[in-house]
Design an enzyme around this catalytic site. Structure first.
Site, mmCIF file in Angstrom:
data_model
loop_
_atom_site.group_PDB
_atom_site.id
_atom_site.type_symbol
_atom_site.label_atom_id
_atom_site.label_comp_id
_atom_site.label_asym_id
_atom_site.label_seq_id
_atom_site.Cartn_x
_atom_site.Cartn_y
_atom_site.Cartn_z
ATOM 1 N N LYS A 161 0.881 -1.173 0.000
ATOM 2 C CA LYS A 161 0.000 0.000 0.000
ATOM 3 C C LYS A 161 0.918 1.221 0.000
ATOM 4 O O LYS A 161 1.411 1.644 1.029
ATOM 5 C CB LYS A 161 -0.904 -0.009 1.232
ATOM 6 C CG LYS A 161 -2.216 0.775 1.078
ATOM 7 C CD LYS A 161 -2.076 2.258 0.803
ATOM 8 C CE LYS A 161 -1.850 3.068 2.063
ATOM 9 N NZ LYS A 161 -1.628 4.524 1.773
ATOM 10 N N GLU A 236 9.451 2.221 10.972
ATOM 11 C CA GLU A 236 10.528 3.166 10.699
ATOM 12 C C GLU A 236 9.872 4.549 10.746
ATOM 13 O O GLU A 236 9.187 4.942 9.809
ATOM 14 C CB GLU A 236 11.095 2.851 9.308
ATOM 15 C CG GLU A 236 12.352 3.570 8.979
ATOM 16 C CD GLU A 236 13.332 3.483 10.090
ATOM 17 O OE1 GLU A 236 13.719 2.385 10.483
ATOM 18 O OE2 GLU A 236 13.704 4.552 10.612
ATOM 19 N N CYS A 270 13.556 11.358 6.621
ATOM 20 C CA CYS A 270 13.494 11.095 8.055
ATOM 21 C C CYS A 270 14.884 11.266 8.658
ATOM 22 O O CYS A 270 15.016 11.430 9.867
ATOM 23 C CB CYS A 270 12.900 9.737 8.347
ATOM 24 S SG CYS A 270 13.636 8.426 7.438
ATOM 25 N N GLU A 367 9.117 16.804 14.823
ATOM 26 C CA GLU A 367 9.523 16.615 13.423
ATOM 27 C C GLU A 367 8.698 17.539 12.515
ATOM 28 O O GLU A 367 7.477 17.498 12.509
ATOM 29 C CB GLU A 367 9.323 15.149 13.008
ATOM 30 C CG GLU A 367 9.939 14.875 11.651
ATOM 31 C CD GLU A 367 9.864 13.404 11.238
ATOM 32 O OE1 GLU A 367 8.812 12.782 11.442
ATOM 33 O OE2 GLU A 367 10.864 12.898 10.693
HETATM 34 C C1 UN1 Z 1 14.127 8.289 4.634
HETATM 35 O O1 UN1 Z 1 14.196 9.498 4.716
HETATM 36 O O2 UN1 Z 1 13.048 7.710 4.970
HETATM 37 O O3 UN1 Z 1 20.157 8.081 4.413
HETATM 38 C C2 UN1 Z 1 15.193 7.393 4.121
HETATM 39 C C3 UN1 Z 1 19.348 8.663 3.689
HETATM 40 C C4 UN1 Z 1 18.688 7.903 2.588
HETATM 41 C C5 UN1 Z 1 17.444 7.223 3.072
HETATM 42 C C6 UN1 Z 1 16.477 8.106 3.799
HETATM 43 N N1 UN1 Z 1 19.623 6.930 2.064
HETATM 44 O O4 UN1 Z 1 19.068 9.835 3.851
#
Ligand code: UN1
Length: 484
Positions: A161, A236, A270, A367
């Site tokens: 999804k 995550e 993230c 965040e």
């Molecule tokens: C994300 O932002 O969910 O290390 C992943 C990094 C990328 C992956 C980010 N290779 O910023």
């Protein structure tokens, strides 16, 4: 492919607001059908030798390589990532597919001696069943690869999804898997919204594994709603990643690292650096150079070669980011640059830097997921580490220093799943574990060998070839002599 829903939704180009394509809004009944197909496909897929499953992933990686230009271009239009970064996103999926394809010839377990004679022992990884994968829009090709390629090589089938902001990229991703030779039914896609299709997947009794990337709040909901079936849940979630800049740092290098980590992908990673913890000895210099760098960044259409900052994903994101600008001002932080949307079409926000931020302010705790970073001045290494750890998240961190002792102390003391030395907070590679401590997740990791733990059950196997009953812990241990 499940395309039966009557209601639809639109995928928009965040630079222009134009409609890219219309998608079916999947319902719980659509999810049910998708799960039934994936469940039936699992009976055969789990028996396909893992090296053969891996070969399909190698072919998938090759197809991604061939289609990298068109997928990257589509990504600039559907998600708004600038060209070079869109290429990086697809490349991350290519790397992961090759890496996980190779797992088809590894998937190592253990053998170990038995305490008894003529007995053999080993542990093997077993597939779990149908995996429910709920993926975000910010890495619309890479993150589906992070989740699907390990799930598949381990012998699971998948219902995907994808985020409602990037359905077309997800659709292309699945089409390429089939073009690579995936047997019919092994991956199903449902489209639409978390409250509807996502939740139906999370609660479905025939989906024993859920892997989710998204916000902390949704992660809590996923955990609760999956609890009745005691599913494996891999999460995550968010980050509030800090870069520490010490008094002995190469300030120019630190500024480059901050600009890239805070404003790359318009701050929508993230792993983005939304806090910079700076030793007072270099605080003035760093502010000056950072502001100059931020104001020089070229904002524009992401498909144009020289654009450095594209749009954020949608109108809601612009509003959220701007609300944090207002919060920062009202908390007494000093707005050095940015702090406003770019007028005109699309969902653009200027790179924003706040100074004189206290580590406890909301702009330093929550965040924002946009191009906003907060400078927190400190007087010592200890204070810097304390400030860096003073958030509920624990994904990524970094320190700029030339002192090897401080670098090693930071590696030990920063409470994050990823720590960089003399680099920004982004840029993880596919063969090390990716994920966070504290409330960034629930202890699992994606990528690297660690990802396999999410998608397999360990089975321990004992083979007794002695021809007699042998009782562990008893027959091989001298029994105490009784007095009577
Ligand atoms: C994300 O932002 O969910 O290390 C992943 C990094 C990328 C992956 C980010 N290779 O910023």
């Amino acid at each position: 492919m499940v395309r039966m829903a009557a209601a639809t939704f639109e995928s928009l180009n965040p630079s222009t607001g134009e409609v890219i394509e219309t998608f079916p809004r999947s319902t719980a009944a659509d999810v049910d059908r998708a799960v039934a197909i994936a469940r039936a496909a699992w009976e055969e897929w789990r028996l396909v030798p893992a090296p053969e499953r891996g070969n399909i992933l190698f072919r998938f990686a090759q197809l991604l390589e061939q289609r990298k230009p068109e997928l990257s271009d589509l990504m600039t239009r559907e998600m708004g990532k600038v060209k070079a970064e869109a290429g990086g996103d697809v490349q991350e999926a290519i790397d992961m597919s090759y890496y996980m394809g190779g797992e088809g010839r590894r998937l190592f377990g253990h053998t170990t001696p038995s305490e008894l004679r003529d007995k053999f022992m080993m542990s093997v990884r077993m597939p779990v069943g149908v995996v429910g994968a709920i993926t975000p829009w910010n890495f619309p090709i890479a993150i589906p690869a992070w989740k699907l390629t390990p799930a598949l090589v381990c012998g699971n089938t998948v219902v995907l999804k994808p985020a409602e902001d990037t359905p077309l990229l997800a659709q292309r991703f699945v089409e390429l898997l089939y073009e690579a030779g995936l047997p019919e039914g092994v991956v199903q896609i449902v489209h639409g919204f978390g409250e509807e299709a996502g939740d139906a997947l999370v609660r479905h009794p025939d989906v024993p594994v859920i892997t989710f990337t998204g916000s902390r709040e949704t992660g809590v909901l996923v955990t609760k709603n999956a609890a009745d079936e005691l599913k494996h849940v891999h999460l995550e979630l968010g980050g509030k990643n800090g870069i520490i800049v010490m008094d002995d740092a190469d300030v120019d290098l630190a500024v480059e690292g901050i600009l890239w980590s805070a404003f790359g992908t318009a701050g929508q990673r993230c792993t983005a650096a939304s806090r910079v913890i700076v030793h007072r000895a270099v605080y003035e210099e760093l502010q000056r150079k950072l502001v100059a760098g931020a104001e020089k960044m070229r904002i524009g259409a992401p498909w144009e070669d020289d654009t450095q900052i594209g749009p954020v994903i949608n109108e809601t994101a612009v509003e959220k980011i701007h609300s944090y600008t207002e919060i920062g001002k009202s908390e007494g932080a000093k707005l050095l640059t940015g702090g406003e949307r770019v007028e005109g079409h699309g969902f653009y926000y200027r790179p924003t830097v706040f100074a004189d931020v206290d580590a406890q302010m909301r702009i330093a705790q929550e965040e924002i997921f946009g191009p906003t970073t907060a400078l927190i001045p400190v007087d010592s290494f200890e204070e810097a580490v304390y400030a860096a750890n003073s958030v509920k998240y624990g994904l990524s961190s970094s320190i700029f220093t030339r002192d090897v002792n401080k670098a090693f102390k930071a590696m030990r003391d920063l409470q994050t799943g990823i720590t960089y030395i003399n680099a920004g907070t982004t840029g993880a590679e596919v063969h090390l574990p990716f994920g966070g401590m504290k409330q960034t997740g629930n202890g699992h990791r994606e990528a690297g060998q660690a990802a396999l733990d999410v998608f397999t059950e360990w089975k321990s196997v004992y083979v007794d070839y002695s021809g007699k009953l042998q009782r562990a812990q008893i027959d091989n241990v001298e029994q105490p002599v009784s007095d009577t």
